[in-house]
Design an enzyme around this catalytic site. Structure first.
Site, PDB file in Angstrom:
ATOM      1  N   ASN A 134       0.931  -1.062  -0.116  1.00 16.96           N
ATOM      2  CA  ASN A 134       0.058  -0.187  -0.158  1.00 16.96           C
ATOM      3  C   ASN A 134       0.787   1.255  -0.009  1.00 16.96           C
ATOM      4  OD1 ASN A 134      -1.858   1.874   0.258  1.00 16.96           O
ATOM      5  ND2 ASN A 134      -2.393   1.417   2.435  1.00 16.96           N
ATOM      6  N   LYS A 149      -0.051   4.385  -0.343  1.00 16.74           N
ATOM      7  CA  LYS A 149      -0.625   5.589   0.006  1.00 16.74           C
ATOM      8  C   LYS A 149      -0.335   6.652  -0.687  1.00 16.74           C
ATOM      9  CE  LYS A 149       0.086   3.378   4.608  1.00 16.74           C
ATOM     10  NZ  LYS A 149      -0.114   3.844   6.019  1.00 16.74           N
ATOM     11  N   HIS A 191      -9.658   1.290   4.876  1.00 19.25           N
ATOM     12  CA  HIS A 191      -8.116   1.368   5.638  1.00 19.25           C
ATOM     13  C   HIS A 191      -8.591   2.463   6.775  1.00 19.25           C
ATOM     14  CE1 HIS A 191      -4.070   2.678   6.332  1.00 19.25           C
ATOM     15  NE2 HIS A 191      -3.882   1.618   5.844  1.00 19.25           N
ATOM     16  N   GLU A 247      -6.991   4.633   7.795  1.00 15.95           N
ATOM     17  CA  GLU A 247      -6.618   6.004   7.565  1.00 15.95           C
ATOM     18  C   GLU A 247      -7.890   6.772   6.917  1.00 15.95           C
ATOM     19  OE1 GLU A 247      -3.015   5.576   5.471  1.00 15.95           O
ATOM     20  OE2 GLU A 247      -1.928   5.130   7.328  1.00 15.95           O
ATOM     21  N   GLU A 284      -5.699  -4.927  10.811  1.00 17.04           N
ATOM     22  CA  GLU A 284      -4.608  -3.909  10.806  1.00 17.04           C
ATOM     23  C   GLU A 284      -4.935  -3.213  12.209  1.00 17.04           C
ATOM     24  OE1 GLU A 284      -2.633  -2.648   7.100  1.00 17.04           O
ATOM     25  OE2 GLU A 284      -4.258  -1.740   7.314  1.00 17.04           O
ATOM     26  N   GLY A 303       2.341   2.130  10.851  1.00 21.77           N
ATOM     27  CA  GLY A 303       3.213   3.402  10.597  1.00 21.77           C
ATOM     28  C   GLY A 303       3.867   3.817  11.666  1.00 21.77           C
ATOM     29  N   SER A 346       3.284  -2.268  10.433  1.00 19.57           N
ATOM     30  CA  SER A 346       4.609  -2.108  10.791  1.00 19.57           C
ATOM     31  C   SER A 346       5.365  -3.554  10.248  1.00 19.57           C
ATOM     32  CB  SER A 346       5.074  -1.626  11.966  1.00 19.57           C
ATOM     33  OG  SER A 346       4.679  -0.285  12.454  1.00 19.57           O
TER      34      SER A 346
HETATM   35  C1  PEP Z   1      -0.886   0.284   6.321  1.00 16.63           C
HETATM   36  O1  PEP Z   1      -1.138   1.528   6.123  1.00 16.63           O
HETATM   37  O2  PEP Z   1      -1.883  -0.569   5.781  1.00 16.63           O
HETATM   38  C2  PEP Z   1       0.362  -0.340   6.831  1.00 16.63           C
HETATM   39  C3  PEP Z   1       0.319  -1.454   7.034  1.00 16.63           C
HETATM   40  O3  PEP Z   1       1.236   0.550   6.904  1.00 16.63           O
HETATM   41  P1  PEP Z   1       2.703   0.267   7.607  1.00 16.63           P
HETATM   42  O4  PEP Z   1       3.074  -1.044   7.081  1.00 16.63           O
HETATM   43  O5  PEP Z   1       3.551   1.420   7.413  1.00 16.63           O
HETATM   44  O6  PEP Z   1       2.640   0.193   9.209  1.00 16.63           O
END
Ligand code: PEP
Length: 251
Positions: A9, A11, A97, A99, A168, A174, A213
């Site tokens: 992803n 973003k 997601h 976000e 998630e 992040g 992460s």
């Molecule tokens: C995400 O935004 O779906 C995600 C998993 O980000 P990150 O790997 O940076 O934590």
């Protein structure tokens, strides 16, 4: 046996030359590797879908959108429909997601509409669920996840078999604070059992992937867990070598 799906992803990241270098490095790194049914998915910003579609020629690499509209067409400025994503070669699309839920106030109902729009456009929705740190610490994790799961399952009804679920934990996105394999497996197993209660035929087939992460260092053990069917990768998916190592983890 469920096959693994590794999703990048991106973003709001990427540009013309970065994308080209990334796609070339990934395609080269995956050449002649037996991925054993593993699918790799790149979700760039929409404006780069066409460019990436032309670059990702390796047969196990697919394209995905990061979001789609809950509408099909009409006066909805700035929106992209499932049919449009399909036109640009998308096989997957991320839905709900955290976000988008937080910054764009996406509700569970909108997530259901988007999921159905993706399915009717012939795209596989990757529906994200997750709890905040506060919710986990105050013992509300299962309640929050249960609400997201049951809204989805009842909203999409018999289409649930066409969905990929992504767990998630918001506190891990992040932040560098990955859930441990034990924490992730425990939630994945529990999510599967929740699905089983309402749809026993689908539960064992439903892919449930983990995001938060993920890095090259923790990908192999996450992928070994029995109920973790893949990874949704944010930050680490912007580093070609790191992402390639994640794609090959445990093979
Ligand atoms: C995400 O935004 O779906 C995600 C998993 O980000 P990150 O790997 O940076 O934590």
């Amino acid at each position: 046996m469920r096959s693994k799906i590794i999703i990048a992803n991106w973003k709001l990241n990427g540009n013309w030359s970065f994308n080209e270098e990334f796609a070339n490095a990934l395609s080269k790194g995956l050449q002649e590797i037996d991925l054993k049914d593993r699918q790799i998915v790149i979700c760039p910003p929409n404006v780069y879908l066409q460019q990436m579609n032309g670059l990702l020629l390796e047969k196990s690499i697919f394209l995905g959108g990061q979001d789609l509209s809950d509408e099909l067409s009409g006066a909805f400025t700035g929106e992209t429909s499932g049919a449009m994503l399909k036109d640009f070669g998308c096989r997957y699309v991320i839905v709900g997601h955290s976000e988008r839920r937080a910054r764009h106030f996406e509700t569970d109902d909108m997530v259901v509409k988007k999921t159905m729009n993706a399915i009717s456009a012939g795209i596989i929705p990757v529906v994200c669920i997750g709890e905040t740190q506060e919710q986990r610490q105050s013992g509300l994790m299962k309640e929050v996840l249960s609400e997201q799961i049951h809204s989805l399952v009842s909203g999409v009804a018999d289409q649930i078999g066409n969905v990929v679920l992504a767990y998630e934990p918001i506190w891990a996105i992040g932040t560098g604070a990955t859930a441990t394999v034990e924490q992730a497996q425990e939630v994945h197993g529990w999510v599967r059992s929740e699905i089983e209660r309402v749809n026993p035929a689908i539960a064992q087939k439903l892919p449930i992937i983990y995001g938060g992460s993920v890095k090259a260092g923790n990908a192999p053990e996450l992928l070994e867990a029995p109920d973790i069917d893949g990874l949704l990768v944010g930050g680490a998916s912007l580093m070609p070598r790191e992402f390639l190592t994640i794609c090959l983890a445990g093979l």
